[in-house]
Design an enzyme around this catalytic site. Structure first.
Site, PDB file in Angstrom:
ATOM      1  N   ASP A   7      39.090-111.948 -35.785  1.00 26.84           N
ATOM      2  CA  ASP A   7      38.353-110.785 -36.467  1.00 26.84           C
ATOM      3  C   ASP A   7      39.459-111.006 -37.255  1.00 26.84           C
ATOM      4  OD1 ASP A   7      37.145-108.730 -37.420  1.00 26.84           O
ATOM      5  OD2 ASP A   7      38.797-106.925 -36.640  1.00 26.84           O
ATOM      6  N   GLU A  67      34.401-113.568 -36.757  1.00 26.39           N
ATOM      7  CA  GLU A  67      33.078-112.627 -37.089  1.00 26.39           C
ATOM      8  C   GLU A  67      32.751-112.978 -38.464  1.00 26.39           C
ATOM      9  OE1 GLU A  67      32.496-108.130 -35.739  1.00 26.39           O
ATOM     10  OE2 GLU A  67      33.969-108.332 -37.529  1.00 26.39           O
ATOM     11  N   ASP A 140      41.842-104.293 -34.181  1.00 22.93           N
ATOM     12  CA  ASP A 140      41.189-105.660 -34.349  1.00 22.93           C
ATOM     13  C   ASP A 140      41.398-106.368 -33.067  1.00 22.93           C
ATOM     14  OD1 ASP A 140      41.144-104.837 -37.725  1.00 22.93           O
ATOM     15  OD2 ASP A 140      43.011-104.075 -36.705  1.00 22.93           O
TER      16      ASP A 140
END
Length: 168
Positions: A7, A67, A140
């Site tokens: 992330d 991502e 996260d």
């Protein structure tokens, strides 16, 4: 198969490593790379790159899932996340690591079965799928574990392709 989920971020970059053996998946490790606002921008990116590179070398994953950016009204945030993604993708390339990129909708769909799931639903399902004793923290890191799960699921259905091709 071992998947490293990322992330991306410059202040906080989440990571999660998940291993699949048959239909069972388990978390190997997860956490965050943190930088502070008083660090120069280039030094923040260097730290993210170095720590992701170290994880790749230590765990030798088969693939990295990252991502993709979603549009944000704050251009500064988009730029910072884009720069972090750049050094993360560089670490993958330097280690000849296969790369998969997913939208937040794809990650939510893979983990919860619903592309518009809430953050709480994603965390709950991540905890259940990995049989973790508690909720993965911080958010996260939980997001990065979800990306790793998505990467495992996509790889297990033989849709894995190398860099820049659409997955799943």
């Amino acid at each position: 198969m071992i998947a490293l989920g990322i992330d991306p971020g410059t202040a906080i970059c989440g990571y999660g490593l998940v291993e699949a053996q048959g239909s069972r998946i388990r978390a190997l490790t997860y956490g965050v790379v943190e930088t502070t606002p008083d660090m120069a921008g280039a030094m923040r990116l260097k730290k993210v790159h170095q720590e992701i590179d170290l994880l790749i070398k230590q765990y030798n994953p088969d693939i990295m899932g990252v991502e993709q950016l979603f549009m944000n009204k704050n251009v500064r945030t988009v730029m910072a996340v884009g720069q972090a993604r750049g050094v993360i993708l560089l670490a993958a390339a330097q280690n000849a690591l296969k790369l998969a990129e997913y939208t937040p909708l794809q990650v939510k769909q893979a983990v919860t079965g619903y592309g518009k799931a809430t953050k709480e639903q994603v965390i709950y399902m991540t905890q259940r799928l990995l049989n973790l004793p508690g909720k993965p923290h911080p958010d996260d890191a939980a997001d990065a574990l979800a990306v790793a799960i998505c990467t495992i699921h996509c790889g297990n259905i033989n849709r894995m392709r190398i860099t820049n091709d659409r997955l799943c």
